[in-house]
Scaffold this motif. Sequence first.
Motif, PDB file in Angstrom:
ATOM      1  N   LEU A   1       0.821  -1.203   0.000  1.00 42.56           N
ATOM      2  CA  LEU A   1       0.000   0.000   0.000  1.00 42.56           C
ATOM      3  C   LEU A   1       0.857   1.256   0.000  1.00 42.56           C
ATOM      4  O   LEU A   1       1.936   1.291   0.594  1.00 42.56           O
ATOM      5  CB  LEU A   1      -0.912   0.019   1.228  1.00 42.56           C
ATOM      6  N   ARG A   2       0.336   2.293  -0.653  1.00 46.48           N
ATOM      7  CA  ARG A   2       0.950   3.620  -0.623  1.00 46.48           C
ATOM      8  C   ARG A   2      -0.094   4.620  -0.131  1.00 46.48           C
ATOM      9  O   ARG A   2      -1.303   4.404  -0.287  1.00 46.48           O
ATOM     10  CB  ARG A   2       1.394   4.043  -2.026  1.00 46.48           C
ATOM     11  N   ALA A   3       0.368   5.704   0.461  1.00 46.28           N
ATOM     12  CA  ALA A   3      -0.555   6.757   0.880  1.00 46.28           C
ATOM     13  C   ALA A   3      -1.347   7.236  -0.331  1.00 46.28           C
ATOM     14  O   ALA A   3      -0.779   7.464  -1.400  1.00 46.28           O
ATOM     15  CB  ALA A   3       0.216   7.921   1.495  1.00 46.28           C
ATOM     16  N   GLY A   4      -2.660   7.349  -0.172  1.00 50.66           N
ATOM     17  CA  GLY A   4      -3.517   7.802  -1.259  1.00 50.66           C
ATOM     18  C   GLY A   4      -4.168   6.685  -2.046  1.00 50.66           C
ATOM     19  O   GLY A   4      -5.036   6.948  -2.887  1.00 50.66           O
ATOM     20  N   ASP A   5      -3.781   5.429  -1.810  1.00 47.79           N
ATOM     21  CA  ASP A   5      -4.400   4.309  -2.522  1.00 47.79           C
ATOM     22  C   ASP A   5      -5.891   4.230  -2.217  1.00 47.79           C
ATOM     23  O   ASP A   5      -6.309   4.427  -1.066  1.00 47.79           O
ATOM     24  CB  ASP A   5      -3.729   2.991  -2.138  1.00 47.79           C
ATOM     25  N   MET A   6      -6.680   3.899  -3.225  1.00 54.32           N
ATOM     26  CA  MET A   6      -8.130   3.764  -3.066  1.00 54.32           C
ATOM     27  C   MET A   6      -8.626   2.586  -3.886  1.00 54.32           C
ATOM     28  O   MET A   6      -7.943   2.114  -4.799  1.00 54.32           O
ATOM     29  CB  MET A   6      -8.855   5.037  -3.528  1.00 54.32           C
ATOM     30  N   ASP A   7      -9.850   2.144  -3.583  1.00 55.98           N
ATOM     31  CA  ASP A   7     -10.491   1.165  -4.439  1.00 55.98           C
ATOM     32  C   ASP A   7     -11.370   1.895  -5.448  1.00 55.98           C
ATOM     33  O   ASP A   7     -11.441   3.128  -5.483  1.00 55.98           O
ATOM     34  CB  ASP A   7     -11.275   0.134  -3.621  1.00 55.98           C
ATOM     35  N   ALA A   8     -12.061   1.128  -6.310  1.00 57.48           N
ATOM     36  CA  ALA A   8     -12.849   1.732  -7.386  1.00 57.48           C
ATOM     37  C   ALA A   8     -13.971   2.609  -6.856  1.00 57.48           C
ATOM     38  O   ALA A   8     -14.254   3.677  -7.416  1.00 57.48           O
ATOM     39  CB  ALA A   8     -13.421   0.636  -8.285  1.00 57.48           C
ATOM     40  N   LEU A   9     -14.634   2.180  -5.785  1.00 58.08           N
ATOM     41  CA  LEU A   9     -15.723   2.977  -5.232  1.00 58.08           C
ATOM     42  C   LEU A   9     -15.234   4.329  -4.738  1.00 58.08           C
ATOM     43  O   LEU A   9     -15.864   5.366  -4.988  1.00 58.08           O
ATOM     44  CB  LEU A   9     -16.403   2.226  -4.081  1.00 58.08           C
ATOM     45  N   LEU A  10     -14.140   4.332  -4.021  1.00 52.44           N
ATOM     46  CA  LEU A  10     -13.646   5.587  -3.462  1.00 52.44           C
ATOM     47  C   LEU A  10     -13.184   6.558  -4.539  1.00 52.44           C
ATOM     48  O   LEU A  10     -13.203   7.779  -4.326  1.00 52.44           O
ATOM     49  CB  LEU A  10     -12.517   5.322  -2.465  1.00 52.44           C
ATOM     50  N   ILE A  11     -12.785   6.048  -5.691  1.00 52.34           N
ATOM     51  CA  ILE A  11     -12.436   6.950  -6.781  1.00 52.34           C
ATOM     52  C   ILE A  11     -13.662   7.735  -7.218  1.00 52.34           C
ATOM     53  O   ILE A  11     -13.561   8.899  -7.636  1.00 52.34           O
ATOM     54  CB  ILE A  11     -11.779   6.177  -7.937  1.00 52.34           C
ATOM     55  N   ASN A  12     -14.865   7.138  -7.114  1.00 47.14           N
ATOM     56  CA  ASN A  12     -16.096   7.896  -7.368  1.00 47.14           C
ATOM     57  C   ASN A  12     -16.143   9.156  -6.514  1.00 47.14           C
ATOM     58  O   ASN A  12     -16.402  10.262  -7.002  1.00 47.14           O
ATOM     59  CB  ASN A  12     -17.330   7.053  -7.019  1.00 47.14           C
ATOM     60  N   LEU A  13     -15.928   8.972  -5.212  1.00 42.23           N
ATOM     61  CA  LEU A  13     -15.984  10.107  -4.286  1.00 42.23           C
ATOM     62  C   LEU A  13     -14.863  11.095  -4.550  1.00 42.23           C
ATOM     63  O   LEU A  13     -15.056  12.314  -4.441  1.00 42.23           O
ATOM     64  CB  LEU A  13     -15.898   9.609  -2.835  1.00 42.23           C
ATOM     65  N   ALA A  14     -13.683  10.579  -4.878  1.00 41.70           N
ATOM     66  CA  ALA A  14     -12.550  11.467  -5.146  1.00 41.70           C
ATOM     67  C   ALA A  14     -12.814  12.332  -6.374  1.00 41.70           C
ATOM     68  O   ALA A  14     -12.488  13.524  -6.385  1.00 41.70           O
ATOM     69  CB  ALA A  14     -11.279  10.642  -5.330  1.00 41.70           C
ATOM     70  N   LEU A  15     -13.420  11.767  -7.396  1.00 41.76           N
ATOM     71  CA  LEU A  15     -13.747  12.548  -8.582  1.00 41.76           C
ATOM     72  C   LEU A  15     -14.759  13.643  -8.251  1.00 41.76           C
ATOM     73  O   LEU A  15     -14.613  14.791  -8.682  1.00 41.76           O
ATOM     74  CB  LEU A  15     -14.309  11.638  -9.675  1.00 41.76           C
ATOM     75  N   ALA A  16     -15.789  13.292  -7.471  1.00 35.81           N
ATOM     76  CA  ALA A  16     -16.804  14.280  -7.100  1.00 35.81           C
ATOM     77  C   ALA A  16     -16.202  15.404  -6.259  1.00 35.81           C
ATOM     78  O   ALA A  16     -16.672  16.544  -6.304  1.00 35.81           O
ATOM     79  CB  ALA A  16     -17.945  13.604  -6.344  1.00 35.81           C
ATOM     80  N   ARG A  17     -15.155  15.102  -5.511  1.00 38.35           N
ATOM     81  CA  ARG A  17     -14.460  16.099  -4.692  1.00 38.35           C
ATOM     82  C   ARG A  17     -13.472  16.916  -5.522  1.00 38.35           C
ATOM     83  O   ARG A  17     -13.387  18.138  -5.381  1.00 38.35           O
ATOM     84  CB  ARG A  17     -13.717  15.378  -3.569  1.00 38.35           C
ATOM     85  N   ASP A  18     -12.722  16.253  -6.400  1.00 38.89           N
ATOM     86  CA  ASP A  18     -11.578  16.891  -7.047  1.00 38.89           C
ATOM     87  C   ASP A  18     -11.924  17.639  -8.334  1.00 38.89           C
ATOM     88  O   ASP A  18     -11.271  18.637  -8.659  1.00 38.89           O
ATOM     89  CB  ASP A  18     -10.508  15.840  -7.353  1.00 38.89           C
ATOM     90  N   VAL A  19     -12.914  17.155  -9.093  1.00 36.41           N
ATOM     91  CA  VAL A  19     -13.250  17.823 -10.353  1.00 36.41           C
ATOM     92  C   VAL A  19     -13.701  19.262 -10.132  1.00 36.41           C
ATOM     93  O   VAL A  19     -13.154  20.192 -10.756  1.00 36.41           O
ATOM     94  CB  VAL A  19     -14.299  17.022 -11.147  1.00 36.41           C
ATOM     95  N   PRO A  20     -14.676  19.541  -9.233  1.00 40.80           N
ATOM     96  CA  PRO A  20     -15.080  20.935  -9.033  1.00 40.80           C
ATOM     97  C   PRO A  20     -13.955  21.811  -8.484  1.00 40.80           C
ATOM     98  O   PRO A  20     -13.935  23.018  -8.735  1.00 40.80           O
ATOM     99  CB  PRO A  20     -16.232  20.826  -8.023  1.00 40.80           C
ATOM    100  N   ALA A  21     -13.024  21.209  -7.740  1.00 41.43           N
ATOM    101  CA  ALA A  21     -11.925  21.972  -7.151  1.00 41.43           C
ATOM    102  C   ALA A  21     -10.772  22.194  -8.126  1.00 41.43           C
ATOM    103  O   ALA A  21      -9.816  22.911  -7.803  1.00 41.43           O
ATOM    104  CB  ALA A  21     -11.414  21.265  -5.903  1.00 41.43           C
ATOM    105  N   GLY A  22     -10.838  21.578  -9.301  1.00 42.32           N
ATOM    106  CA  GLY A  22      -9.774  21.737 -10.279  1.00 42.32           C
ATOM    107  C   GLY A  22      -8.491  21.018  -9.918  1.00 42.32           C
ATOM    108  O   GLY A  22      -7.418  21.382 -10.398  1.00 42.32           O
ATOM    109  N   ARG A  23      -8.584  19.986  -9.086  1.00 44.04           N
ATOM    110  CA  ARG A  23      -7.390  19.248  -8.678  1.00 44.04           C
ATOM    111  C   ARG A  23      -6.984  18.223  -9.742  1.00 44.04           C
ATOM    112  O   ARG A  23      -7.791  17.832 -10.587  1.00 44.04           O
ATOM    113  CB  ARG A  23      -7.653  18.521  -7.353  1.00 44.04           C
ATOM    114  N   PRO A  24      -5.735  17.736  -9.687  1.00 45.69           N
ATOM    115  CA  PRO A  24      -5.325  16.647 -10.580  1.00 45.69           C
ATOM    116  C   PRO A  24      -6.204  15.419 -10.371  1.00 45.69           C
ATOM    117  O   PRO A  24      -6.630  15.131  -9.251  1.00 45.69           O
ATOM    118  CB  PRO A  24      -3.873  16.382 -10.161  1.00 45.69           C
TER     119      PRO A  24
END
Length: 230
Positions: free
Chosen positions: A129-152
């Motif tokens: 494991l590395r810091a920041g690792d996620m499964d497929a479901l959590l990538i859903n949440l990360a996209l919903a968080r990061d897209v509006p914020a303009g993050r990578p």
Amino acid sequence: MTLVRKFALLPLAAALLVSLAPTADAAVQRFDGRYTASYKGLSASARMTLTPARNGSWMYLLTVDHMLAKLSQATVFQDMGTQYRPLGGSDRSSYASIQRGVTTNYNWAAGQARWSGDVKPTRAGPVALRAGDMDALLINLALARDVPAGRPLSYRMIENGRARPMNYRVIGRERVTIAGRNYDATKVAQGGAEKQTIAWIVAGIPAPVRIVQRENGATTISLQMNSWSR
């Protein structure tokens, strides 16, 4: 799948509620989204929920119901503020008399992820494991968080006994309607011609409002939000 690869029943939820110190960040909130689903031409209803678990952790659950099959994925995770840390996962399916179940355990102290249940020995892990690792479901949440914020939109996904990069890109904007209300959605995509996942993200809605997976140009999986609430 990248975002919604497998679905499952969830008899293992209690085993996933891992004891952790509570988090100070309160960005994650309750969420209940209802979807229309399509899987290889079969129509079904689907639901995504975010609910509190133990000691500051959360459970993110996706269920899909069809008269011939019941499918779901669940992840228990900790909100670290800038990261969602998975603690355990359940991926189970039931079709006619055939049932399949896989459980994921994330041991952050040991820095390893392992899989058990209906899994090949070569896919049982461990995976480092590395810091920041996620499964497929959590990538859903990360996209919903990061897209509006303009993050990578670059992530590392841990799934099925392996780790691989998941790099999304913005491909446009589109008007969507949910429960009679119009929203401006940002479309992001991952993958190429052979296999591609597209997600529609609306600022303020904590999960994708639409997800489509295509293989060789044909849609294999689709989720379309009908309504959502806190």
